[in-house]
Design an enzyme around this catalytic site. Structure first.
Site, PDB file in Angstrom:
ATOM      1  N   GLU A 271       0.895  -1.269  -0.157  1.00 21.79           N
ATOM      2  CA  GLU A 271       0.122   0.098  -0.012  1.00 21.79           C
ATOM      3  C   GLU A 271       0.873   1.201  -0.346  1.00 21.79           C
ATOM      4  O   GLU A 271       0.639   2.744   0.836  1.00 21.79           O
ATOM      5  CB  GLU A 271      -1.209   0.167   1.410  1.00 21.79           C
ATOM      6  CG  GLU A 271      -0.038  -0.010   2.663  1.00 21.79           C
ATOM      7  CD  GLU A 271      -0.191  -1.264   3.270  1.00 21.79           C
ATOM      8  OE1 GLU A 271       0.373  -2.300   2.685  1.00 21.79           O
ATOM      9  OE2 GLU A 271       0.566  -1.768   3.946  1.00 21.79           O
ATOM     10  N   HIS A 295      -8.173  -3.250  -0.645  1.00 20.00           N
ATOM     11  CA  HIS A 295      -7.391  -3.820   0.107  1.00 20.00           C
ATOM     12  C   HIS A 295      -6.190  -2.684   0.052  1.00 20.00           C
ATOM     13  O   HIS A 295      -5.965  -1.601   1.479  1.00 20.00           O
ATOM     14  CB  HIS A 295      -6.683  -5.443   0.498  1.00 20.00           C
ATOM     15  CG  HIS A 295      -6.158  -5.655   1.616  1.00 20.00           C
ATOM     16  ND1 HIS A 295      -6.351  -5.926   2.397  1.00 20.00           N
ATOM     17  CD2 HIS A 295      -4.688  -4.909   1.824  1.00 20.00           C
ATOM     18  CE1 HIS A 295      -5.849  -6.358   3.947  1.00 20.00           C
ATOM     19  NE2 HIS A 295      -4.967  -5.257   3.006  1.00 20.00           N
ATOM     20  N   GLU A 296      -5.464  -2.597  -0.595  1.00 20.74           N
ATOM     21  CA  GLU A 296      -4.909  -2.067  -0.648  1.00 20.74           C
ATOM     22  C   GLU A 296      -4.663  -0.233  -1.051  1.00 20.74           C
ATOM     23  O   GLU A 296      -4.886   0.338  -0.465  1.00 20.74           O
ATOM     24  CB  GLU A 296      -3.638  -1.796  -1.888  1.00 20.74           C
ATOM     25  CG  GLU A 296      -2.685  -3.299  -2.397  1.00 20.74           C
ATOM     26  CD  GLU A 296      -2.415  -3.890  -0.733  1.00 20.74           C
ATOM     27  OE1 GLU A 296      -1.943  -2.986   0.198  1.00 20.74           O
ATOM     28  OE2 GLU A 296      -2.356  -5.614  -0.720  1.00 20.74           O
ATOM     29  N   HIS A 299      -6.241   1.059   2.933  1.00 19.59           N
ATOM     30  CA  HIS A 299      -5.286   1.404   4.221  1.00 19.59           C
ATOM     31  C   HIS A 299      -4.610   2.405   3.648  1.00 19.59           C
ATOM     32  O   HIS A 299      -3.336   3.385   3.903  1.00 19.59           O
ATOM     33  CB  HIS A 299      -3.265   0.431   2.801  1.00 19.59           C
ATOM     34  CG  HIS A 299      -3.192  -0.696   4.020  1.00 19.59           C
ATOM     35  ND1 HIS A 299      -3.086  -1.048   4.903  1.00 19.59           N
ATOM     36  CD2 HIS A 299      -3.213  -2.356   2.972  1.00 19.59           C
ATOM     37  CE1 HIS A 299      -2.877  -1.990   5.507  1.00 19.59           C
ATOM     38  NE2 HIS A 299      -2.759  -2.842   4.827  1.00 19.59           N
ATOM     39  N   GLU A 318      -3.739  -3.971   9.441  1.00 19.55           N
ATOM     40  CA  GLU A 318      -4.364  -4.778   9.009  1.00 19.55           C
ATOM     41  C   GLU A 318      -5.848  -4.627   8.915  1.00 19.55           C
ATOM     42  O   GLU A 318      -6.517  -5.423   8.362  1.00 19.55           O
ATOM     43  CB  GLU A 318      -3.519  -6.000   8.743  1.00 19.55           C
ATOM     44  CG  GLU A 318      -2.396  -5.227   7.703  1.00 19.55           C
ATOM     45  CD  GLU A 318      -1.972  -5.182   7.040  1.00 19.55           C
ATOM     46  OE1 GLU A 318      -3.144  -5.218   6.371  1.00 19.55           O
ATOM     47  OE2 GLU A 318      -1.338  -4.957   6.146  1.00 19.55           O
ATOM     48  N   ASP A 377       8.790 -10.114  10.350  1.00 17.81           N
ATOM     49  CA  ASP A 377       7.716 -10.885   8.969  1.00 17.81           C
ATOM     50  C   ASP A 377       7.593 -11.990   9.494  1.00 17.81           C
ATOM     51  O   ASP A 377       6.927 -12.673   8.831  1.00 17.81           O
ATOM     52  CB  ASP A 377       9.382 -10.324   8.152  1.00 17.81           C
ATOM     53  CG  ASP A 377       9.748  -9.569   7.728  1.00 17.81           C
ATOM     54  OD1 ASP A 377       8.319  -8.176   7.466  1.00 17.81           O
ATOM     55  OD2 ASP A 377      10.363  -9.491   6.780  1.00 17.81           O
ATOM     56  N   TYR A 385      -4.834  -9.654  10.166  1.00 18.57           N
ATOM     57  CA  TYR A 385      -5.362  -9.488   9.519  1.00 18.57           C
ATOM     58  C   TYR A 385      -7.277  -9.729   9.675  1.00 18.57           C
ATOM     59  O   TYR A 385      -8.133  -9.201   9.937  1.00 18.57           O
ATOM     60  CB  TYR A 385      -5.168  -9.956   8.607  1.00 18.57           C
ATOM     61  CG  TYR A 385      -4.122  -9.169   7.445  1.00 18.57           C
ATOM     62  CD1 TYR A 385      -4.105  -8.367   6.435  1.00 18.57           C
ATOM     63  CD2 TYR A 385      -2.740  -9.682   8.056  1.00 18.57           C
ATOM     64  CE1 TYR A 385      -2.978  -8.667   5.793  1.00 18.57           C
ATOM     65  CE2 TYR A 385      -1.609  -9.648   7.301  1.00 18.57           C
ATOM     66  CZ  TYR A 385      -1.862  -8.699   5.963  1.00 18.57           C
ATOM     67  OH  TYR A 385      -0.395  -8.169   5.503  1.00 18.57           O
TER      68      TYR A 385
HETATM   69 ZN   LIG Z   1      -2.757  -4.866   4.215  1.00 23.99          ZN
END
Ligand SMILES: [Zn+2]
Length: 613
Positions: A271, A295-296, A299, A318, A377, A385
């Protein structure tokens, strides 16, 4: 700006200094795979007694640090680069002489070059692009920006930025910023980002890129041969942006463009503000995979406008974004499709929580995580999410939709261009719930969502009946009561295909698989989600005739979720693992470094085994 608890993933001490602006002047060296030049930071001194500015770096070679005085006079500053930590990188300390420490704002210029293994940068070979030209892109999230820019790499800090980027002639640079028009020498590109953003959203891509407008405020960038297809696929973009504004309030980033990436791009989408980076696997030809774009785009409010202060609370980015994605899919493509996406995502969330429990990581199924000492990560999963989204849906259920929409807009307005942590969020929510007419949502219920592992007692009911028709067909087809050619696939959207394939068992006979394959041309091409489910079934059943398709698919994509899904399926059996090793040996050069690590964790779980490869 609220004071936050220290970020466990940054060396920055924002109680002493805060970086407010970054001016980059960088050259791209496609032969050496390095960026080189300067970053000039405008730094605000918060503590008058502080005499040391600490920045985050990873793999950077620093050649000089200067203080640039208001008069333009430059003064050399002493600096020290510490031994690197494997997760955080190397702490860069810059000392100030006494004379200068009292100025409230100062400019610090750092001359440096990046490592040829910078974790944020992926340099693609011409053969990895659609047009056989060199390509570079950056990915800052979560803590990779420090590998190409020395700064306070924590989402609790927000910066504006400007940049001058020098590229080989014929290539075009784009950034998460507005392009500054002007007569620059050939191969120079200038950018300015006037809205303050967390450093992980500073983004750069360089390639043979062209632009096509899709409306006044929207458009698409990509390689020339892909431009027409991308523009067709994302023609709904202006409508999506308007729907987003209806739901979440004004769009505050001026433009919303997409950059459709080469196949090696590691993500579905990223995003980056004003310019989302998008996987070409979303260009399905039928606009069926635009949920990634939605979704992006979402953001632009949650994540980019209101940002998690540390990666321990990735769910604040998220969860709200996935909720908005769901609402926008419902608004733009109807309730049925939204329910199907919810049912699939819910199934995946339940599996993720089970997997975390099996792996002895039950506490990672809470929304608020403790990632200190871990690479974000690795610690972050679906939970941020999907559980985050159901938490927001729980609030919606309590409020009722119209009142909740007003709450959402108020939330984004109140925290626009700020970074937020759970105590701030919780206090604001509880205060809002005291308003006349607001629903009851006791603090204990909210805390159970944020702090407790698993799914809480107040989990909303998920409509799963939406797949009953497909499930019936799947079992009738398996039992021979419905012929392959009689399956009503023309009426199916990709999610129904996915469900049909996911329902098939591991002992499905080769001749039935062969029928499906030849009747519906299932393979490595076409809709990515259908291909993924088909190839998962191929692995599950050990259907060898389709192995070449599996290999082609894995060689043609570098997208994390697709690659990881198939290699985890392969790693479940010894023969699958052997096949996985053979394919990985060929696919490895095309994968992003962090994906290589993820695949190697799957294929070579015993430490040291990968080294023999
Ligand atoms: Zn996302």
């Amino acid at each position: 700006m609220t004071a936050h608890a220290a970020d466990p993933h940054s060396y920055a001490d924002t109680g002493k200094f805060v970086v407010r602006h970054v001016a980059l002047d960088l050259s791209t060296d496609f032969e050496a795979h390095r960026l080189a030049g300067t970053a000039e930071l405008t730094v605000e001194q918060v503590d008058p007694a502080a005499d040391e500015l600490v920045l985050d770096t990873r793999g950077l070679e620093i050649s000089a640090v200067h203080l640039v005085e208001a008069s333009g006079r430059e003064r050399v500053l002493a600096f020290e680069l510490a031994e690197p930590d494997p997760i955080l990188g190397a702490r860069l300390s810059i000392g100030f002489p006494h004379c200068c420490a009292a100025t409230s704002q100062m400019r610090i210029r750092i001359a440096y070059r990046t490592s040829n293994e910078a974790s944020a940068l992926q340099w693609l070979e011409p053969s990895q692009t659609f047009g056989a030209k060199p390509y570079l892109y950056s990915q800052g999230q979560a803590i990779h920006t420090r590998s190409w820019i020395p700064l306070q790499d924590t989402p609790s800090v927000r910066v504006t930025y400007e940049a001058r980027i020098r590229t080989p002639p014929g290539l075009v640079a784009v950034m998460s910023a507005s392009r500054v028009e002007g007569t620059w020498p050939a191969g120079e590109h200038a950018f300015a980002m006037k809205q303050p953003i967390p450093p992980y959203l500073i983004a750069l891509a360089v390639g043979d890129l062209r632009f096509q407008a899709l409306g006044d405020r929207t458009g698409v960038w990509t390689e020339p041969s892909r431009l027409a297809a991308a523009a067709r696929e994302f023609a709904d973009l202006p409508r999506m942006l308007e729907a987003g504004e209806q739901m979440a309030g004004p769009y505050r980033w001026d433009r919303y463009d997409l950059l459709v990436m080469p196949r090696a791009f590691a993500f579905g989408g990223m995003e980056n503000p004003r310019l989302s980076f998008i996987s070409p696997s979303t260009v399905a030809g039928d606009r069926s995979l635009v949920a990634v774009i939605v979704h992006e785009l979402a953001h632009s409010w949650s994540g980019n406008l209101v940002t998690n202060a540390t990666w321990d609370d990735f769910w604040l980015n998220e969860g709200f974004t996935t909720y908005l994605e769901h609402r926008l899919v419902e608004e733009l493509y109807g309730e049925r499709r939204a329910q199907m996406e919810s049912a699939i995502a819910y199934g995946e969330l339940v599996r993720t929580i089970e997997d975390l429990e099996k792996a002895g990581r039950r506490e990672d199924s809470a929304l608020h995580l403790d990632l200190a000492g871990r690479d974000p990560d690795e610690g972050i999963s679906d939970v941020a999410y999907q559980k985050g989204r159901w938490f927001v849906s729980f609030l919606e259920e309590r409020f009722g939709r119209p009142a909740f929409d007003a709450f959402l807009r108020a939330y984004f307005d109140a925290h626009a261009f700020q970074s937020i942590d759970p105590p701030t969020f919780r206090a604001w929510l509880l205060a809002y719930l005291k308003r006349p007419g607001a629903p009851a949502a006791p603090a204990a219920e909210i805390d159970a969502w944020i702090s407790q592992p698993g799914l809480p007692a107040t989990m909303p009911k998920v409509a799963t009946g939406v797949f009953e028709g497909v499930d019936m067909l799947a079992s009738d087809w398996r039992a021979g009561r419905v012929a392959t050619g009689a399956l009503p696939v023309k009426d199916w959207i990709p999610m129904e295909w996915v469900r049909f394939l996911d329902q098939q068992p591991a002992d499905l006979a080769d001749d039935r698989l062969g029928e499906l394959r030849s009747t519906f041309q299932l393979g490595a091409d076409g809709n990515t989600e259908i291909a993924l489910s088909w190839l998962e079934l191929v692995i599950r059943t050990g259907y060898e005739p389709a192995y070449p398709d599996l290999e082609r698919f894995l060689l043609n994509t570098g997208r994390w979720r697709l690659v990881e899904t198939l290699f985890s399926e392969l790693a479940r059996t010894e023969s699958g693992r052997a096949l996985g090793e053979r394919i990985y040996a060929k696919a490895k050069p095309g994968y992003h470094a962090s994906i290589r690590e993820a695949v190697e964790r799957l294929l070579y779980p015993e430490p040291g085994r990968a080294a023999s490869q």
